[in-house]
Every structure is written in structure tokens, then in C-alpha cells.
Design a protein around this motif. Structure first.
Motif, PDB file in Angstrom:
ATOM      1  N   VAL A 191       0.836  -1.201   0.000  1.00  0.00           N
ATOM      2  CA  VAL A 191       0.000   0.000   0.000  1.00  0.00           C
ATOM      3  C   VAL A 191       0.870   1.250   0.000  1.00  0.00           C
ATOM      4  O   VAL A 191       0.577   2.244  -0.672  1.00  0.00           O
ATOM      5  CB  VAL A 191      -0.942  -0.007   1.220  1.00  0.00           C
ATOM      6  N   ARG A 192       1.983   1.223   0.724  1.00  0.00           N
ATOM      7  CA  ARG A 192       2.883   2.374   0.759  1.00  0.00           C
ATOM      8  C   ARG A 192       3.458   2.651  -0.632  1.00  0.00           C
ATOM      9  O   ARG A 192       3.627   3.801  -1.041  1.00  0.00           O
ATOM     10  CB  ARG A 192       4.010   2.109   1.755  1.00  0.00           C
ATOM     11  N   THR A 193       3.745   1.583  -1.382  1.00  0.00           N
ATOM     12  CA  THR A 193       4.267   1.746  -2.742  1.00  0.00           C
ATOM     13  C   THR A 193       3.219   2.370  -3.652  1.00  0.00           C
ATOM     14  O   THR A 193       3.527   3.230  -4.488  1.00  0.00           O
ATOM     15  CB  THR A 193       4.707   0.387  -3.299  1.00  0.00           C
ATOM     16  N   GLU A 194       1.962   1.945  -3.503  1.00  0.00           N
ATOM     17  CA  GLU A 194       0.897   2.513  -4.323  1.00  0.00           C
ATOM     18  C   GLU A 194       0.636   3.975  -3.991  1.00  0.00           C
ATOM     19  O   GLU A 194       0.227   4.752  -4.858  1.00  0.00           O
ATOM     20  CB  GLU A 194      -0.385   1.702  -4.125  1.00  0.00           C
ATOM     21  N   LEU A 195       0.887   4.368  -2.750  1.00  0.00           N
ATOM     22  CA  LEU A 195       0.650   5.757  -2.346  1.00  0.00           C
ATOM     23  C   LEU A 195       1.810   6.683  -2.704  1.00  0.00           C
ATOM     24  O   LEU A 195       1.653   7.907  -2.652  1.00  0.00           O
ATOM     25  CB  LEU A 195       0.415   5.826  -0.833  1.00  0.00           C
ATOM     26  N   ALA A 196       2.952   6.125  -3.055  1.00  0.00           N
ATOM     27  CA  ALA A 196       4.136   6.937  -3.311  1.00  0.00           C
ATOM     28  C   ALA A 196       3.924   8.027  -4.363  1.00  0.00           C
ATOM     29  O   ALA A 196       4.361   9.170  -4.168  1.00  0.00           O
ATOM     30  CB  ALA A 196       5.307   6.038  -3.696  1.00  0.00           C
ATOM     31  N   PRO A 197       3.252   7.747  -5.532  1.00  0.00           N
ATOM     32  CA  PRO A 197       3.060   8.821  -6.520  1.00  0.00           C
ATOM     33  C   PRO A 197       2.241   9.987  -5.992  1.00  0.00           C
ATOM     34  O   PRO A 197       2.376  11.115  -6.482  1.00  0.00           O
ATOM     35  CB  PRO A 197       2.343   8.112  -7.677  1.00  0.00           C
ATOM     36  N   TYR A 198       1.391   9.740  -4.985  1.00  0.00           N
ATOM     37  CA  TYR A 198       0.538  10.799  -4.441  1.00  0.00           C
ATOM     38  C   TYR A 198       1.189  11.514  -3.262  1.00  0.00           C
ATOM     39  O   TYR A 198       0.681  12.541  -2.806  1.00  0.00           O
ATOM     40  CB  TYR A 198      -0.805  10.208  -3.998  1.00  0.00           C
ATOM     41  N   ARG A 199       2.307  10.972  -2.779  1.00  0.00           N
ATOM     42  CA  ARG A 199       3.034  11.589  -1.662  1.00  0.00           C
ATOM     43  C   ARG A 199       4.518  11.617  -1.991  1.00  0.00           C
ATOM     44  O   ARG A 199       5.331  10.932  -1.370  1.00  0.00           O
ATOM     45  CB  ARG A 199       2.800  10.792  -0.374  1.00  0.00           C
ATOM     46  N   PRO A 200       4.910  12.382  -2.997  1.00  0.00           N
ATOM     47  CA  PRO A 200       6.315  12.349  -3.439  1.00  0.00           C
ATOM     48  C   PRO A 200       7.302  12.765  -2.355  1.00  0.00           C
ATOM     49  O   PRO A 200       8.382  12.192  -2.234  1.00  0.00           O
ATOM     50  CB  PRO A 200       6.336  13.312  -4.623  1.00  0.00           C
ATOM     51  N   ALA A 201       6.948  13.766  -1.568  1.00  0.00           N
ATOM     52  CA  ALA A 201       7.875  14.224  -0.535  1.00  0.00           C
ATOM     53  C   ALA A 201       8.085  13.146   0.522  1.00  0.00           C
ATOM     54  O   ALA A 201       9.215  12.861   0.934  1.00  0.00           O
ATOM     55  CB  ALA A 201       7.350  15.513   0.101  1.00  0.00           C
ATOM     56  N   ARG A 202       7.005  12.534   0.973  1.00  0.00           N
ATOM     57  CA  ARG A 202       7.128  11.479   1.974  1.00  0.00           C
ATOM     58  C   ARG A 202       7.859  10.271   1.396  1.00  0.00           C
ATOM     59  O   ARG A 202       8.681   9.634   2.083  1.00  0.00           O
ATOM     60  CB  ARG A 202       5.748  11.072   2.486  1.00  0.00           C
ATOM     61  N   ALA A 203       7.559   9.935   0.135  1.00  0.00           N
ATOM     62  CA  ALA A 203       8.227   8.795  -0.495  1.00  0.00           C
ATOM     63  C   ALA A 203       9.727   9.042  -0.608  1.00  0.00           C
ATOM     64  O   ALA A 203      10.539   8.141  -0.351  1.00  0.00           O
ATOM     65  CB  ALA A 203       7.622   8.541  -1.873  1.00  0.00           C
ATOM     66  N   ALA A 204      10.136  10.263  -0.981  1.00  0.00           N
ATOM     67  CA  ALA A 204      11.561  10.575  -1.072  1.00  0.00           C
ATOM     68  C   ALA A 204      12.229  10.513   0.295  1.00  0.00           C
ATOM     69  O   ALA A 204      13.358  10.026   0.438  1.00  0.00           O
ATOM     70  CB  ALA A 204      11.745  11.958  -1.690  1.00  0.00           C
ATOM     71  N   ARG A 205      11.532  10.990   1.301  1.00  0.00           N
ATOM     72  CA  ARG A 205      12.090  10.955   2.663  1.00  0.00           C
ATOM     73  C   ARG A 205      12.273   9.518   3.129  1.00  0.00           C
ATOM     74  O   ARG A 205      13.317   9.154   3.678  1.00  0.00           O
ATOM     75  CB  ARG A 205      11.149  11.710   3.597  1.00  0.00           C
ATOM     76  N   GLU A 206      11.254   8.668   2.907  1.00  0.00           N
ATOM     77  CA  GLU A 206      11.347   7.273   3.340  1.00  0.00           C
ATOM     78  C   GLU A 206      12.421   6.522   2.564  1.00  0.00           C
ATOM     79  O   GLU A 206      13.133   5.675   3.137  1.00  0.00           O
ATOM     80  CB  GLU A 206       9.990   6.595   3.171  1.00  0.00           C
ATOM     81  N   ALA A 207      12.558   6.837   1.266  1.00  0.00           N
ATOM     82  CA  ALA A 207      13.595   6.170   0.474  1.00  0.00           C
ATOM     83  C   ALA A 207      14.986   6.560   0.952  1.00  0.00           C
ATOM     84  O   ALA A 207      15.899   5.720   1.027  1.00  0.00           O
ATOM     85  CB  ALA A 207      13.416   6.511  -1.002  1.00  0.00           C
ATOM     86  N   ALA A 208      15.176   7.827   1.278  1.00  0.00           N
ATOM     87  CA  ALA A 208      16.481   8.280   1.757  1.00  0.00           C
ATOM     88  C   ALA A 208      16.837   7.622   3.086  1.00  0.00           C
ATOM     89  O   ALA A 208      17.972   7.194   3.303  1.00  0.00           O
ATOM     90  CB  ALA A 208      16.480   9.798   1.900  1.00  0.00           C
ATOM     91  N   ILE A 209      15.850   7.527   3.988  1.00  0.00           N
ATOM     92  CA  ILE A 209      16.109   6.894   5.282  1.00  0.00           C
ATOM     93  C   ILE A 209      16.417   5.413   5.100  1.00  0.00           C
ATOM     94  O   ILE A 209      17.290   4.850   5.763  1.00  0.00           O
ATOM     95  CB  ILE A 209      14.906   7.103   6.226  1.00  0.00           C
ATOM     96  N   ALA A 210      15.680   4.756   4.165  1.00  0.00           N
ATOM     97  CA  ALA A 210      15.919   3.338   3.913  1.00  0.00           C
ATOM     98  C   ALA A 210      17.324   3.089   3.359  1.00  0.00           C
ATOM     99  O   ALA A 210      17.916   2.027   3.593  1.00  0.00           O
ATOM    100  CB  ALA A 210      14.859   2.796   2.947  1.00  0.00           C
ATOM    101  N   GLN A 211      17.883   4.076   2.643  1.00  0.00           N
ATOM    102  CA  GLN A 211      19.235   3.944   2.078  1.00  0.00           C
ATOM    103  C   GLN A 211      20.328   4.316   3.074  1.00  0.00           C
ATOM    104  O   GLN A 211      21.504   4.302   2.732  1.00  0.00           O
ATOM    105  CB  GLN A 211      19.358   4.815   0.830  1.00  0.00           C
TER     106      GLN A 211
END
Length: 230
Positions: free
Chosen positions: A150-170
Motif C-alpha cells: 500500500v505504501r508503494t501505491e501511495l508513493a506517486p501521491y506523496r512524493p515528498a514522503r516517499a523521497a524521505r522514506e527512500a532516503a532513510i531506507a538507504q
């Protein structure tokens, strides 16, 4: 109260305040009839906080005037309103598709609280439901209440949050954990685009999908400080 209970109450009042005693048989009969008319729906005592004798004793201690049946009735109404005001209607056990049974259970429970045969339920409805036994295990497994799919499906609608989560995951630091010195965004808030107009004033206040470089540098420096100190 029935007539016997009313007579007992009047005898109790007479012991505390002799002014209310009626010596004539006809006067005593009329007094019992008057009190019974006003206190027929008032219980003598309940299991949950109401006692007419305590209300009568409090009135005699606080007021210089002889107590009237309406004084007891008003105290009971106030007590009942307070109980219903603290009752939060827990979810009935009846099938919600059976509307009549659902309403009947709610009404019967409220009536029991109102007359004092049941204690008010002060818990909010959100805490009255049953928790799934495997809920905590599932939350520990996925790490969040939002499943990864579900988080992956929501990523296009929440670009800022998705970028933040991706950076933390890296392994990068959380850039929003510090205040931005450029746009003055507080910790936890997104950076804002600030454009300088011809007059030198700021133009635009749209949120940015990525933080300002100065904010990234500050968060990186702050994250490196414990390692350098070690």
C-alpha cells in the motif's frame, strides 16, 4: 418509591427536622400522598451512587428551609443527568444488521444506567471493541500500520514522503529532523520554495518534494556528530 418507602423517608426526615412531622392522621395521609405523587419514579437507593436519605441529609445541613418532595426529585434528576452524561454507549453485542435489536439494546442499557441498576460506561467506543490477537505480531512483522504494498501505491501521491522514506531506507539521515535555515521550515515540516522578487521580497510558498541543500548539510552534520565523538 412506593407508599411504604415514602412513609419511611418521611419518618427519617422527621427525626432530622421535627418541623416536618404531621401528628394528625389525615395530615400525615395527605403528606404521604403528596410525596408519593412527586417521588413515584425516584428510587429510594440504587447500587451505583444514589441514596435518597443522603440527599435529604445534605439538604437539611445546607438549607434553613424544610425539605420538600420536589427538592429530592430535582436532586435525583441531576444525579441521573450526570450518569447519562458520563455514559458513552459501548458497542452492542447484537448483530448491527438487526437495526431494531441494536436500538433496543442501546435503549435498555441507557435505561439501566438512568435508573441506577447499571454503572455508566465511561470508555470511548474505540476502546470497547475486541483487538485482533495477531495484530501486534503483524505490526512487528511489517514495521508499520501501512503495509509495504500500500505504501508503494501511495508513493506517486506523496512524493515528498516517499523521497524521505527512500532516503532513510538507504541509510541517509532524516533531513526533516532539523529546522531549515533557508525557508524557516520547522522540524518535521516540508521545505517551501522561496523566490526573491524584484523588490527583494519573498515570492511563492509552495512545498518542495526535496529539502533545501543547506538543510541536507545540517542534517548530515548532525548525524555525523555522534560518530565523530565516539
Amino acid at each position: 418509591m412506593d407508599r411504604r418507602e415514602v412513609a419511611a423517608v418521611l419518618a427519617y426526615i422527621g427525626r432530622l427536622d421535627p418541623r416536618t412531622i404531621r401528628t394528625e392522621t389525615s395530615e400525615a395521609r395527605d403528606q404521604i400522598a403528596q410525596w408519593h405523587e412527586l417521588l413515584a419514579d425516584v428510587p429510594l437507593a440504587t447500587e451505583h451512587g444514589w441514596d435518597a436519605r443522603a440527599a435529604i441529609r445534605a439538604h437539611i445541613l445546607d438549607s434553613p428551609y424544610p425539605i420538600l418532595p420536589v427538592d429530592v426529585a430535582r436532586k435525583w434528576r441531576s444525579h441521573r443527568r450526570d450518569r447519562l452524561g458520563r455514559h458513552t454507549d459501548p458497542t452492542p453485542a447484537t448483530d448491527p444488521d438487526n437495526v431494531s435489536a441494536w436500538r433496543a439494546e442501546l435503549a435498555s442499557r441507557r435505561h439501566a444506567v438512568a435508573i441506577g441498576t447499571a454503572a455508566p460506561s465511561t470508555h470511548q467506543q474505540i476502546t470497547s471493541g475486541r483487538v485482533q490477537p495477531d495484530l501486534e505480531t503483524r505490526l512487528r512483522a511489517i514495521g508499520s500500520c501501512i503495509p509495504p504494498a500500500v505504501r508503494t501505491e501511495l508513493a506517486p501521491y506523496r512524493p515528498a514522503r516517499a523521497a524521505r522514506e527512500a532516503a532513510i531506507a538507504q541509510g541517509h539521515p532524516d533531513y526533516l529532523s532539523v529546522r531549515c535555515s533557508w525557508c524557516q521550515a520547522q522540524a518535521g515540516e516540508l521545505c517551501r520554495s522561496r523566490r526573491v522578487g524584484p523588490d527583494g521580497g519573498a515570492r511563492g510558498n509552495a512545498p518542495r518534494a526535496t529539502p533545501h541543500p543547506s538543510r541536507i548539510d545540517l542534517a548530515t552534520t548532525k548525524a555525523q556528530q555522534p560518530a565523530m565523538a565516539a
